[in-house]
Design a protein around this motif. Structure first.
Motif: not given
Length: 119
Positions: A6-21
């Motif tokens: 897996e990859s793509g995790g992290g810290l983001v603010q509420a309302g934001g987006s992330l894409r995990l692979s």
């Protein structure tokens, strides 16, 4: 031996987006289904989204309409697009692959990737 990374995790603010692979070693066509699970501290691991070999998808009620699971057979990769993230989405996210040969069921797991959503 099947490996899922897996990859793509992290810290983001509420309302934001992330894409995990989730990249698999070898063809993902051999799996009848793949999915993303998550586990928050003190809670049980839960299914977030799943996709079958035929492309059918299902989602947990808590992420329906915000998360999208997809796969690229050519790249042997499954994705989880996460939009409108909420603090309650904070968890370690795990990729899962299910293989079924006759009656022999095998589950494979990745090492997990941390997703933290700040308020």
């Amino acid at each position: 031996q099947v490996q899922l990374v897996e990859s793509g995790g992290g810290l983001v603010q509420a309302g934001g987006s992330l894409r995990l692979s989730c990249a698999a070693s070898g063809s993902i066509s051999r799996f009848i289904a793949m999915g993303w699970y998550r586990q928050a501290p003190g809670k049980q691991r839960e299914l977030v989204a799943g996709i079958t070999s035929g492309g059918s998808t299902n989602y947990a009620d808590s992420v329906e309409g915000r998360f999208t699971i997809s796969k690229d057979n050519a790249k042997n990769t499954v994705y989880l697009q996460m939009n409108s993230l909420k603090p309650e989405d904070t968890a370690v996210y795990y990729c899962n692959a299910l293989r079924l040969v006759l009656t022999d069921r095998s589950d494979y797991w990745g090492q997990g990737t941390q997703v933290t959503v700040s308020s």
